[in-house]
Scaffold this motif. Structure first.
Motif, short mmCIF file in Angstrom:
data_model
loop_
_atom_site.label_atom_id
_atom_site.label_comp_id
_atom_site.label_asym_id
_atom_site.label_seq_id
_atom_site.Cartn_x
_atom_site.Cartn_y
_atom_site.Cartn_z
N ASP A 67 -10.44 -11.92 11.40
CA ASP A 67 -9.42 -12.07 10.37
C ASP A 67 -9.77 -11.22 9.15
O ASP A 67 -8.88 -10.59 8.55
CB ASP A 67 -9.28 -13.54 9.99
N ASP A 68 -11.05 -11.18 8.78
CA ASP A 68 -11.48 -10.35 7.65
C ASP A 68 -11.24 -8.87 7.94
O ASP A 68 -10.77 -8.12 7.08
CB ASP A 68 -12.95 -10.59 7.32
N VAL A 69 -11.55 -8.43 9.16
CA VAL A 69 -11.31 -7.05 9.55
C VAL A 69 -9.81 -6.75 9.52
O VAL A 69 -9.37 -5.70 9.05
CB VAL A 69 -11.91 -6.76 10.94
N LEU A 70 -9.02 -7.70 10.02
CA LEU A 70 -7.56 -7.53 10.03
C LEU A 70 -7.02 -7.38 8.61
O LEU A 70 -6.16 -6.53 8.36
CB LEU A 70 -6.90 -8.71 10.74
N LYS A 71 -7.52 -8.17 7.69
CA LYS A 71 -7.07 -8.07 6.29
C LYS A 71 -7.41 -6.70 5.72
O LYS A 71 -6.60 -6.10 5.00
CB LYS A 71 -7.70 -9.18 5.45
N THR A 72 -8.61 -6.20 6.03
CA THR A 72 -9.01 -4.87 5.57
C THR A 72 -8.08 -3.80 6.14
O THR A 72 -7.64 -2.90 5.42
CB THR A 72 -10.47 -4.59 5.96
N ILE A 73 -7.78 -3.90 7.42
CA ILE A 73 -6.89 -2.94 8.07
C ILE A 73 -5.49 -3.01 7.45
O ILE A 73 -4.85 -1.97 7.20
CB ILE A 73 -6.85 -3.16 9.60
N ASP A 74 -5.01 -4.22 7.18
CA ASP A 74 -3.69 -4.37 6.56
C ASP A 74 -3.66 -3.70 5.18
O ASP A 74 -2.66 -3.06 4.82
CB ASP A 74 -3.31 -5.85 6.44
N LYS A 75 -4.74 -3.85 4.41
CA LYS A 75 -4.81 -3.20 3.10
C LYS A 75 -4.80 -1.68 3.25
O LYS A 75 -4.13 -0.98 2.49
CB LYS A 75 -6.08 -3.64 2.35
N ASP A 76 -5.54 -1.17 4.24
CA ASP A 76 -5.56 0.27 4.50
C ASP A 76 -4.17 0.77 4.89
O ASP A 76 -3.73 1.83 4.42
CB ASP A 76 -6.57 0.63 5.59
N ILE A 77 -3.47 0.02 5.72
CA ILE A 77 -2.12 0.40 6.14
C ILE A 77 -1.20 0.44 4.93
O ILE A 77 -0.40 1.38 4.77
CB ILE A 77 -1.58 -0.56 7.23
N GLN A 78 -1.30 -0.56 4.07
CA GLN A 78 -0.45 -0.60 2.88
C GLN A 78 -0.74 0.59 1.97
O GLN A 78 0.18 1.22 1.45
CB GLN A 78 -0.66 -1.92 2.11
N LEU A 80 -1.90 3.53 2.89
CA LEU A 80 -1.35 4.71 3.55
C LEU A 80 0.17 4.79 3.42
O LEU A 80 0.74 5.87 3.23
CB LEU A 80 -1.76 4.76 5.02
N GLN A 81 0.83 3.62 3.51
CA GLN A 81 2.29 3.61 3.35
C GLN A 81 2.68 4.01 1.93
O GLN A 81 3.66 4.73 1.73
CB GLN A 81 2.85 2.23 3.70
N ASP A 82 1.92 3.56 0.95
CA ASP A 82 2.18 3.95 -0.44
C ASP A 82 1.99 5.45 -0.62
O ASP A 82 2.81 6.13 -1.27
CB ASP A 82 1.28 3.17 -1.41
N GLU A 83 0.91 5.97 -0.03
CA GLU A 83 0.66 7.42 -0.12
C GLU A 83 1.76 8.21 0.59
O GLU A 83 2.19 9.27 0.11
CB GLU A 83 -0.70 7.77 0.49
N LEU A 84 2.23 7.69 1.72
CA LEU A 84 3.31 8.35 2.45
C LEU A 84 4.57 8.42 1.59
O LEU A 84 5.26 9.45 1.57
CB LEU A 84 3.60 7.61 3.76
N ALA A 85 4.87 7.36 0.90
CA ALA A 85 6.06 7.35 0.04
C ALA A 85 5.94 8.42 -1.05
O ALA A 85 6.91 9.15 -1.32
CB ALA A 85 6.25 5.97 -0.58
N VAL A 86 4.76 8.55 -1.66
CA VAL A 86 4.54 9.55 -2.71
C VAL A 86 4.67 10.95 -2.13
O VAL A 86 5.35 11.83 -2.71
CB VAL A 86 3.16 9.35 -3.38
N VAL A 87 4.04 11.20 -0.98
CA VAL A 87 4.09 12.52 -0.35
C VAL A 87 5.52 12.86 0.08
O VAL A 87 5.97 14.00 -0.07
CB VAL A 87 3.10 12.57 0.85
N SER A 88 6.25 11.88 0.56
CA SER A 88 7.64 12.11 0.97
C SER A 88 8.50 12.50 -0.23
O SER A 88 9.36 13.38 -0.12
CB SER A 88 8.23 10.86 1.64
N GLN A 89 8.28 11.84 -1.36
CA GLN A 89 9.02 12.19 -2.57
C GLN A 89 8.71 13.62 -2.99
O GLN A 89 9.61 14.40 -3.35
CB GLN A 89 8.69 11.22 -3.71
N LYS A 90 7.42 14.00 -2.95
CA LYS A 90 7.03 15.37 -3.31
C LYS A 90 7.67 16.38 -2.35
O LYS A 90 8.14 17.45 -2.77
CB LYS A 90 5.51 15.52 -3.29
N ARG A 91 7.69 16.07 -1.07
CA ARG A 91 8.30 16.95 -0.08
C ARG A 91 9.78 17.14 -0.37
O ARG A 91 10.31 18.26 -0.33
CB ARG A 91 8.09 16.38 1.33
N ASP A 92 10.46 16.02 -0.67
CA ASP A 92 11.89 16.09 -0.96
C ASP A 92 12.16 16.95 -2.19
O ASP A 92 13.10 17.76 -2.21
CB ASP A 92 12.48 14.69 -1.14
N LYS A 93 11.32 16.80 -3.22
CA LYS A 93 11.49 17.61 -4.42
C LYS A 93 11.25 19.08 -4.12
O LYS A 93 11.97 19.96 -4.61
CB LYS A 93 10.55 17.13 -5.53
#
Length: 103
Positions: A67-78, A80-93
């Motif tokens: 469960d602790d490992v899963l929580k860490t992975i979930d934080k990493d996924i979140q 990465l998703q935040d970074e993806l949103a930023v990179v997508s905005q930069k790409r669109d611009k």
């Protein structure tokens, strides 16, 4: 005496002589002369219960670790998703800027 009704009470059965000494221990009735025979299954069950409890505790520990490992992975996924949103905005611009330059 014979055990009837409540497992923690000992009552005398009619027609039974008082020489039959029945006892109640942990909810099981036994005569003093055959106590070793009847206690043996309880000891086996008690040993099995101890093993099951230890196994359950070990499994709970493993589940906690996973469960602790899963929580860490979930934080990493979140993250990465935040970074993806930023990179997508930069790409669109950048794409919009290229379109403007082509005109």
């Amino acid at each position: 005496m014979h055990c009837t009704g409540n497992v923690n009470s000992v009552t005398k059965m009619p027609g039974k002589p008082d020489t039959d000494d029945w006892h109640v221990e942990r909810g099981v009735s036994f005569r003093e002369d055959d106590g070793d025979i009847r206690r043996q299954p309880l000891e086996l069950i008690g040993g099995d219960l101890d093993g099951v409890k230890k196994e359950r505790q070990a499994l709970r520990s493993k589940i906690k670790q996973i469960d602790d490992v899963l929580k860490t992975i979930d934080k990493d996924i979140q993250t990465l998703q935040d970074e993806l949103a930023v990179v997508s905005q930069k790409r669109d611009k950048s794409f919009e800027s290229m379109q403007q330059l082509r005109k």
